[in-house]
Design a protein around this motif. Structure first.
Motif, short mmCIF file in Angstrom:
data_model
loop_
_atom_site.label_atom_id
_atom_site.label_comp_id
_atom_site.label_asym_id
_atom_site.label_seq_id
_atom_site.Cartn_x
_atom_site.Cartn_y
_atom_site.Cartn_z
N ILE A 1 79.06 17.81 95.21
CA ILE A 1 78.27 17.10 96.37
C ILE A 1 79.08 15.82 96.78
CG2 ILE A 1 76.20 15.58 97.10
CD1 ILE A 1 74.66 17.73 95.80
N GLY A 2 79.65 14.92 95.63
CA GLY A 2 80.27 13.72 95.87
C GLY A 2 81.78 14.28 96.50
N PHE A 3 82.29 15.31 96.08
CA PHE A 3 83.44 15.78 96.64
C PHE A 3 83.40 16.18 97.84
CE2 PHE A 3 86.78 18.95 97.39
CZ PHE A 3 88.10 18.21 97.09
N LEU B 1 85.04 15.26 103.53
CA LEU B 1 85.05 15.21 104.70
C LEU B 1 85.13 13.87 105.36
CD1 LEU B 1 82.02 17.56 105.26
CD2 LEU B 1 84.36 18.10 105.34
N SER B 2 84.73 13.02 104.69
CA SER B 2 84.75 11.49 105.09
C SER B 2 86.26 11.11 105.31
CB SER B 2 83.95 10.48 104.76
OG SER B 2 84.43 10.28 103.26
N GLY B 3 87.29 11.69 104.28
CA GLY B 3 88.43 11.10 104.14
C GLY B 3 89.40 11.89 105.11
N ILE B 4 88.93 13.21 105.38
CA ILE B 4 89.56 13.76 106.77
C ILE B 4 89.37 13.18 108.13
CG2 ILE B 4 89.54 15.90 108.11
CD1 ILE B 4 89.29 17.54 105.49
N MET B 5 88.23 12.67 108.19
CA MET B 5 87.82 11.83 109.34
C MET B 5 88.32 10.65 109.85
SD MET B 5 83.90 12.90 109.98
CE MET B 5 83.72 11.92 111.42
N ALA C 1 80.74 6.05 103.29
CA ALA C 1 80.58 7.47 102.98
C ALA C 1 81.67 7.98 102.00
CB ALA C 1 80.49 8.47 104.39
N PHE C 2 82.93 7.43 102.31
CA PHE C 2 84.12 7.99 101.50
C PHE C 2 83.94 7.09 100.03
CE2 PHE C 2 88.40 7.01 99.80
CZ PHE C 2 88.63 8.25 99.81
N ILE C 3 83.32 5.79 100.12
CA ILE C 3 83.29 5.14 98.86
C ILE C 3 82.12 5.56 98.13
CG2 ILE C 3 82.59 2.73 98.05
CD1 ILE C 3 84.32 1.61 100.43
N SER C 4 81.16 5.93 98.88
CA SER C 4 79.93 6.40 98.00
C SER C 4 80.22 7.71 97.21
CB SER C 4 78.52 6.55 98.88
OG SER C 4 78.79 7.54 99.91
N GLY C 5 80.77 8.73 98.16
CA GLY C 5 81.35 9.89 97.47
C GLY C 5 82.16 9.69 96.25
N LEU D 1 82.21 7.05 94.22
CA LEU D 1 81.34 6.80 93.29
C LEU D 1 80.30 7.71 92.80
CD1 LEU D 1 80.47 3.10 94.60
CD2 LEU D 1 82.05 3.69 92.81
N ILE D 2 79.96 8.55 93.38
CA ILE D 2 78.95 9.73 92.84
C ILE D 2 80.01 10.56 92.14
CG2 ILE D 2 77.85 11.82 93.56
CD1 ILE D 2 76.98 10.39 96.05
N MET D 3 81.32 11.04 92.45
CA MET D 3 82.24 11.86 91.49
C MET D 3 82.46 11.07 90.28
SD MET D 3 84.69 13.66 94.14
CE MET D 3 86.05 12.18 94.29
N ILE D 4 82.67 9.72 90.34
CA ILE D 4 83.01 9.03 89.04
C ILE D 4 82.02 9.05 88.27
CG2 ILE D 4 83.67 6.89 88.15
CD1 ILE D 4 85.48 6.16 90.71
N LEU D 5 80.46 8.61 88.66
CA LEU D 5 79.51 8.66 88.20
C LEU D 5 79.17 9.94 87.27
CD1 LEU D 5 76.97 6.80 87.33
CD2 LEU D 5 75.85 7.63 89.12
N SER D 6 79.38 11.13 88.06
CA SER D 6 79.02 12.39 87.33
C SER D 6 79.71 12.76 86.25
CB SER D 6 78.99 13.33 88.66
OG SER D 6 80.42 13.76 89.03
N LEU D 7 81.37 12.29 86.27
CA LEU D 7 82.28 12.53 85.15
C LEU D 7 81.79 11.74 84.18
CD1 LEU D 7 85.67 12.35 87.31
CD2 LEU D 7 84.44 14.34 86.27
N PHE D 8 81.28 10.44 84.34
CA PHE D 8 80.73 9.60 82.86
C PHE D 8 79.53 10.17 82.56
CE2 PHE D 8 82.89 5.88 84.88
CZ PHE D 8 84.02 6.03 84.01
N ILE D 9 78.61 10.77 83.32
CA ILE D 9 77.45 11.35 82.85
C ILE D 9 77.85 12.56 81.86
CG2 ILE D 9 75.35 12.74 83.41
CD1 ILE D 9 75.02 10.62 85.81
N ARG D 10 78.72 13.34 82.44
CA ARG D 10 79.15 14.62 81.84
C ARG D 10 79.62 14.25 80.44
NH1 ARG D 10 82.56 19.19 84.74
NH2 ARG D 10 81.92 20.88 83.40
#
Length: 59
Positions: A12-14, A19-23, A40-44, A46-55
């Motif tokens: 979801i973060g990716f 999509l925001s990076g393309i725009m 949106a790009f920053i939050s996406g 951060l969501i990816m980084i947070l999910s990696l840390f949680i994993r």
């Protein structure tokens, strides 16, 4: 924690950051749309980084 949950959160973060990076190049700098897209790009990202840390933490 199930690894599928963190993988889904990462996807979801990716999706958001991809999509925001393309725009970004097609938007006019200084408009409200540009600011929302950057947020949106920053939050996406951060969501990816947070999910990696949680994993990594729950392994």
């Amino acid at each position: 924690m199930n690894s599928e949950v963190s993988r889904s959160i990462f996807k979801i973060g990716f999706f958001i950051s991809f999509l925001s990076g393309i725009m970004i190049p097609f938007l006019e700098v200084g408009t409200a749309t540009f600011v929302v897209d950057i947020l949106a790009f920053i939050s996406g990202t951060l969501i990816m980084i947070l999910s990696l840390f949680i994993r990594k933490y729950f392994r």
